[in-house]
Design an enzyme around this catalytic site. Sequence first.
Site, PDB file in Angstrom:
ATOM      1  N   GLU A 175       8.219  -3.522   8.264  1.00  0.00           N
ATOM      2  CA  GLU A 175       8.022  -4.275   7.013  1.00  0.00           C
ATOM      3  C   GLU A 175       9.357  -4.493   6.301  1.00  0.00           C
ATOM      4  OE1 GLU A 175       3.468  -3.090   5.863  1.00  0.00           O
ATOM      5  OE2 GLU A 175       5.044  -1.897   4.967  1.00  0.00           O
ATOM      6  N   ASP A 212      -7.280 -10.975   4.258  1.00  0.00           N
ATOM      7  CA  ASP A 212      -6.542 -11.004   5.521  1.00  0.00           C
ATOM      8  C   ASP A 212      -6.875 -12.187   6.429  1.00  0.00           C
ATOM      9  OD1 ASP A 212      -5.429  -8.531   4.742  1.00  0.00           O
ATOM     10  OD2 ASP A 212      -7.100  -7.448   5.641  1.00  0.00           O
ATOM     11  N   HIS A 265       0.300  -7.413   6.009  1.00  0.00           N
ATOM     12  CA  HIS A 265      -0.759  -6.492   6.431  1.00  0.00           C
ATOM     13  C   HIS A 265      -0.178  -5.559   7.491  1.00  0.00           C
ATOM     14  CE1 HIS A 265      -4.857  -5.136   6.937  1.00  0.00           C
ATOM     15  NE2 HIS A 265      -4.623  -5.115   8.238  1.00  0.00           N
ATOM     16  N   ASN A 284       1.183 -12.456   1.934  1.00  0.00           N
ATOM     17  CA  ASN A 284       0.821 -11.033   1.956  1.00  0.00           C
ATOM     18  C   ASN A 284       1.348 -10.430   3.244  1.00  0.00           C
ATOM     19  OD1 ASN A 284      -0.588  -8.593   1.244  1.00  0.00           O
ATOM     20  ND2 ASN A 284      -2.184  -9.152   2.732  1.00  0.00           N
ATOM     21  N   SER A 339       7.496   0.324  -2.319  1.00  0.00           N
ATOM     22  CA  SER A 339       8.765   0.369  -1.570  1.00  0.00           C
ATOM     23  C   SER A 339       9.108  -1.006  -1.003  1.00  0.00           C
ATOM     24  CB  SER A 339       8.729   1.431  -0.474  1.00  0.00           C
ATOM     25  OG  SER A 339       7.752   1.147   0.488  1.00  0.00           O
ATOM     26  N   ASN A 340       8.103  -1.766  -0.576  1.00  0.00           N
ATOM     27  CA  ASN A 340       8.386  -3.136  -0.117  1.00  0.00           C
ATOM     28  C   ASN A 340       8.883  -4.002  -1.269  1.00  0.00           C
ATOM     29  OD1 ASN A 340       7.642  -3.822   2.836  1.00  0.00           O
ATOM     30  ND2 ASN A 340       6.006  -2.451   2.171  1.00  0.00           N
TER      31      ASN A 340
HETATM   32  C1  GRF Z   1       2.379  -1.472   3.145  1.00  0.00           C
HETATM   33  O1  GRF Z   1       2.204  -0.811   4.365  1.00  0.00           O
HETATM   34  C2  GRF Z   1       1.708  -2.828   3.164  1.00  0.00           C
HETATM   35  O2  GRF Z   1       1.699  -3.421   4.420  1.00  0.00           O
HETATM   36  C3  GRF Z   1       0.311  -2.469   2.778  1.00  0.00           C
HETATM   37  O3  GRF Z   1       0.445  -1.467   1.808  1.00  0.00           O
HETATM   38  C4  GRF Z   1       1.664  -0.750   2.023  1.00  0.00           C
HETATM   39  C5  GRF Z   1       2.422  -0.781   0.731  1.00  0.00           C
HETATM   40  O4  GRF Z   1       3.508   0.113   0.723  1.00  0.00           O
HETATM   41  N1  GRF Z   1      -0.448  -3.642   2.435  1.00  0.00           N
HETATM   42  P1  GRF Z   1       4.556   0.050  -0.477  1.00  0.00           P
HETATM   43  O5  GRF Z   1       3.774   0.133  -1.787  1.00  0.00           O
HETATM   44  O6  GRF Z   1       5.330  -1.214  -0.362  1.00  0.00           O
HETATM   45  O7  GRF Z   1       5.430   1.277  -0.303  1.00  0.00           O
END
Ligand code: GRF
Length: 193
Positions: free
Chosen positions: A174, A145, A104, A102, A13-14
């Site tokens: 995010e 991290d 986190h 990245n 989703s990000n």
């Molecule tokens: C996010 O919460 C990111 O911070 C973490 O994994 C999750 C990924 O979510 N590292 P998506 O695949 O972007 O929905």
Amino acid sequence: MINIAIFASGSGSNAQKIAEHFQESLNIRVSLILTNNPKAFVLERAEKLDIPSHIFNRETFYKSTDVVDVLKNNNIDFVVLAGFMWLVPGYLVEAYPNKIVNIHPALLPKFGGKGMYGDHVHNAVKQAGEKETGITIHFVNEHYDEGNIIFQSKCEVVENDTPQTIAEKVHALEYQHYPNVIEEVILKSFKNS
Ligand code: GRF
């Protein structure tokens, strides 16, 4: 044109938010999505967004430098990890010095390191009775991290929160910040080129 590659292992989703953010841009675009997971939903998102994708396996990633060849062949300038679960090997960090970021889902250095991903993080935050959590965007080095922190944003954790409601709050942060922070980092690092 500055070309971004996104590495994601799951839903993506990000990755989608980031790709959509740059659809309007004249000089930055997401031009490749890579994953270690052939079943990752991010591959469907990539197809819908009309972005080419590339799948690699553990052997290729850790025992060859093929992934760098793929990035270079696609003229990738900058790498974004968005829910990517594997440790980035040294050869990749060296190929893109200070050009891999990245996100986190907690306030590093708390709740980071090996095994601290996804719901494990939010469970740990809840169990520790934290009053706040948030996101950390950082440069990537060869340790989980530990790269330099670029940006953090916080949200409250209240008594009624569950790991799931914490995850929702963190995801909202995010989506709100990651695309913009990526854009700022890219503009800074390519300003003289
Ligand atoms: C996010 O919460 C990111 O911070 C973490 O994994 C999750 C990924 O979510 N590292 P998506 O695949 O972007 O929905």
